[in-house]
Design an enzyme around this catalytic site. Structure first.
Site, short mmCIF file in Angstrom:
data_model
loop_
_atom_site.label_atom_id
_atom_site.label_comp_id
_atom_site.label_asym_id
_atom_site.label_seq_id
_atom_site.Cartn_x
_atom_site.Cartn_y
_atom_site.Cartn_z
N GLY A 63 36.42 51.14 83.75
CA GLY A 63 35.10 50.76 83.27
C GLY A 63 35.15 49.51 82.41
O GLY A 63 35.94 48.59 82.65
N SER A 64 34.30 49.48 81.40
CA SER A 64 34.12 48.26 80.61
C SER A 64 35.33 47.87 79.78
O SER A 64 35.39 46.74 79.28
CB SER A 64 32.90 48.41 79.70
OG SER A 64 31.72 48.43 80.47
N THR A 65 36.33 48.76 79.62
CA THR A 65 37.54 48.33 78.92
C THR A 65 38.26 47.24 79.72
O THR A 65 38.99 46.44 79.14
CB THR A 65 38.50 49.51 78.65
OG1 THR A 65 38.90 50.10 79.89
CG2 THR A 65 37.84 50.56 77.76
N LYS A 119 36.90 44.76 80.93
CA LYS A 119 36.30 43.47 80.59
C LYS A 119 37.22 42.66 79.68
O LYS A 119 37.09 41.44 79.59
CB LYS A 119 34.94 43.68 79.94
CG LYS A 119 33.88 44.19 80.91
CD LYS A 119 32.60 44.61 80.21
CE LYS A 119 31.60 45.18 81.23
NZ LYS A 119 30.39 45.74 80.59
#
Length: 495
Positions: free
Chosen positions: A222-224, A226
């Protein structure tokens, strides 16, 4: 010498040579295969002898998390795990018919059969003492391990998740906990039927408690992820923390009629926002757009520098019952998948260990160290036989300058953005939340990665909550994972 005596001497010599050849064949060439025969092959003697010997201790600091005590039955020594489930996936288990974890990967040390312990074993034999195994000292921080264990336990016994903490400068693993866990003492029971039933129950459990989710569970980060995309952007020379990127409510994906939207379904604060602000609020549209501009090859190259697509770099728990999952960034990615990959979705998968390595690499000025669990090998008298030296996995995943900028952006996430629940008074914490979408029938996964202090970091942490039996709307990296990471960091920073 008369002829009959000479013939007899020759015959005796031939028989002696044949005996020596047979003994050599059995003890050298066939030793491994004979020792590995199953109980069905009636080779219970070797198993009984091994199960009866005292094994060395597995130590965390000066505390034994696995040791042998004398018993009053035919097996002579009982394997004991004083901390039970807290260290189960690390220490592993040792029974008459099977073992796992450090008990397996360091078996030749614990039995005293390792070459470095040969002299000690000979001395024990000459002194008519039972052979003593060597001791294995782990890198774990007892307080950090307890904080991780208690943090997952507080979410419920059926919680599926994992926590990994790393010392960025060395790669030493300070904490590694997987949930659900198990009590290894039950499998060490000298009543073989009880031991086998305990193992069979764990195998049959649908929550798979024997799996070490810290290294065996590979899920969308997920957004980790990014952080990896931001690292690639800063490394490209085309972006800096103040570069303006799209921040609207949706991103028109090429080659498809579908758009990429933000978690809130709204904008991230305007049509254009800075890259720092995009990380603070975890803007899907911004990082999807950045990923499209950088391209899949640049994202993959950056991910691989952090350890993605690499196999067998972590070997401390490398035994037949524990297989390290390889974190993956896909090889063949079209444009829409590139945008989704940039936000940690599509076919991107990572283990908690891998995401801890990403955080640790940023914290360590861009240098990624090989994670390791075994710190020292010691004799039964606790003399150091072999210290383990840190090893570099990637000398420069990103430049020190880019790492410093990204660390400042991660501090903004904790100070002003989605990671506020990880704040520690008086200490600058760098972090990133993540909520990875799963199937519609399953809840999303909550992630949080962080390190502290933001300069000269002493600990990097990754927390995965795969399932905590809470309402779907209550699942978030900030709500479930960040508080656990905070407690682990505090345990290291405030000993």
């Amino acid at each position: 010498m008369n002829r009959p005596i000479r013939n007899l001497a020759i015959a005796c010599m031939a028989m002696f040579l044949a005996l020596m050849a047979n003994a050599t064949y059995l003890q050298y060439w066939q030793a491994d295969s004979l020792n590995s025969l199953t109980e069905h092959d009636n080779n219970t003697r070797v198993k009984d002898a091994t199960f009866s010997e005292p094994r060395g201790q597995i130590l965390v600091g000066k505390k034994a998390i696995a040791l042998s005590k004398k018993s009053n039955d035919r097996f002579k020594y009982q394997r004991v795990y004083p901390f039970g489930a807290e260290y189960a996936h690390i220490a592993g288990y040792f029974s008459r018919s099977r073992f796992g974890g450090i008990e397996s990967s360091q078996n030749n040390i614990l039995t005293g059969d390792a070459p470095g312990l040969f002299v000690n074993r000979v001395i024990d034999l000459l002194g008519n003492q039972a052979p003593q195994g060597g001791n294995v000292v782990l890198t774990l921080n007892a307080k950090a391990q307890k904080a991780a264990y208690e943090g997952l336990k507080a979410l419920g016994n059926n919680t599926r998740g994992a926590v990994v903490a790393i010392e960025p400068a060395t790669g030493r693993i300070l904490a590694m906990v997987s949930s659900p866990t198990f009590n290894p003492t039950r499998m060490a029971n000298h009543d073989i039927s009880i031991s086998d039933k305990a193992y069979d129950r764990l195998l049959a459990d649908k929550l798979i408690p024997l799996n070490n989710r810290a290294i065996e569970e590979r899920l969308p980060p997920g957004s980790t992820f990014k952080l990896v995309t931001a690292a690639a952007a800063l490394s490209s020379g085309k972006y800096n923390p103040d570069t303006l990127v799209p921040g609207g409510a949706s991103l028109d994906l090429p080659q498809t009629s579908k758009d990429l939207v933000n978690e809130s379904r709204g904008s991230c604060g305007g049509n254009k926002i800075t890259l720092t602000r995009a990380l603070e609020v975890s803007c899907n549209v911004a990082f999807g757009a950045v990923g499209l501009k950088l391209g899949a090859d640049a994202l993959r190259e950056q991910a691989e520098k952090f350890g993605f697509n690499k196999r067998d770099f972590f070997t401390d728990l490398d035994d037949p019952l524990t297989s390290q999952a390889t974190s993956e960034f896909p090889q063949d990615v079209d444009a829409p998948q590139t945008a989704l990959s940039a936000i940690g979705q599509a076919s991107v998968t990572a283990t908690p260990l891998q995401m801890a390595m990403v955080a640790a690499g940023i914290a360590n000025n861009g240098r990624v160290m090989t994670p390791y669990l075994v710190d020292e090998i010691r004799s039964a008298d606790l003399d150091v036989i072999k210290p383990i030296e840190p090893k570099v996995l990637t000398p420069q995943a990103i430049t020190p300058s880019a790492a410093s900028k990204l660390a400042e952006m991660m501090v903004a996430v904790v100070d002003n953005g989605t990671g506020r629940t990880a704040q520690i008074p008086g200490i600058k914490v760098a972090g990133k939340t993540g909520t990875a979408q799963s199937l519609p029938s399953r809840p999303p996964y909550a992630w949080f990665v962080s390190f502290a202090p933001s300069v000269n970091a002493r600990v990097a942490v990754a927390v995965l909550i795969q399932d905590a039996n809470v309402d779907r709307d209550a699942i978030s990296g900030s709500g479930l994972a960040a508080p656990i990471a905070k407690s682990v960091m505090e345990a290291v920073l405030n000993p």
